[in-house]
Design a protein around this motif. Structure first.
Motif: not given
Length: 247
Positions: A22, A36, A38-39, A45, A62-63, A66-67, A69
């Motif tokens: 990120a 950040a 994405s996973a 993102l 953002l955390r 990401r988790k 989405e």
């Protein structure tokens, strides 16, 4: 596209503390971006703040994005909001919204090849989204909400139509159209004295109420269009409307 390489090449881009993969960058005073991967590493993102950037809020947003989405996009691929967000202390946001490329069109001028790989993700309020927004409605809501103001208050989801026999004002859309809650409160007050005037309003759950003026304000649950009206005072009516929009 190598999204990581593109983002790290932005002027001033530096790692965002507290979140792997990120970055933060600022193209101008008062304008801050945080993004950040994405996973799966395929998308960026991203959020931005105008004169309101908060690093802790950016990291938390953002955390969460990401988790979650996939869940957000499953809610609505254009404007997908998910509740359960826990912001830093002192913040009231309770959701995060994901904005699709065809809605935000970010980077369309300076780096159009990046646009389709960017999903804007902002802290938000659950009451602002129905989950049923069409792409056109998603564009309208995106523009209405002022998401880059990270200090903003909620702007609840609202569809409305009205006709005022006294002022001759009326909505021009065929059905209920998206509007700002302040417009609703103004029109509720304005129908006083206009025999046969009405205001219909719908919240994010699709529940509809109709208010008419017949020498006083009368309110009915209009979801099935056969609710029994009851007389109501204007201040109680305003409080009722505000509460329903925040549900």
């Amino acid at each position: 596209m190598d999204v990581r390489a593109v983002v790290t090449a932005f002027s001033g881009a530096a790692p965002l503390p507290g979140l792997p993969d990120a970055w933060h960058w600022s193209p101008a005073p008062g304008i801050d971006f945080a993004g950040a991967l994405s996973a799966d590493g395929k998308r960026l993102l991203q959020l931005s703040g105008r004169d309101s950037y908060d690093e802790d809020l950016a990291v938390a947003t953002l955390r969460f994005a990401r988790k979650h989405e996939d869940e957000m996009v499953a809610r609505n691929s254009f404007l997908g909001a998910l509740e359960g967000f826990e912001p830093p202390t002192g913040r009231r946001f309770d959701a995060v919204v994901a904005v699709a490329p065809q809605v935000h069109r970010f980077y369309r001028a300076e780096k159009p090849e990046l646009t389709e790989h960017v999903r804007l993700t902002y802290p938000a309020y659950a009451c602002e989204f129905s989950g049923e927004e069409s792409v056109d409605e998603a564009v309208t809501r995106y523009r209405m909400l002022g998401l880059t103001d990270l200090d903003r208050a909620p702007v609840p989801f609202l569809r409305m139509r009205f006709a005022n026999t006294r002022t001759r004002g009326r909505s021009t859309n065929k059905g209920r159209g998206l509007t700002d809650p302040q417009r609703l409160l103004g029109e509720l007050r304005a129908i006083e004295g206009g025999a046969g005037s009405f205001v219909e309003f719908e919240n994010r759950h699709g529940t509809v109420w109709r208010v008419e003026w017949h020498g006083a304000w009368y309110l009915a649950d209009w979801t099935t269009q056969n609710g029994a009206p009851r007389e109501i005072g204007i201040e109680e009516l305003i409080q009722f409307a505000v509460a329903r929009l925040h549900e």
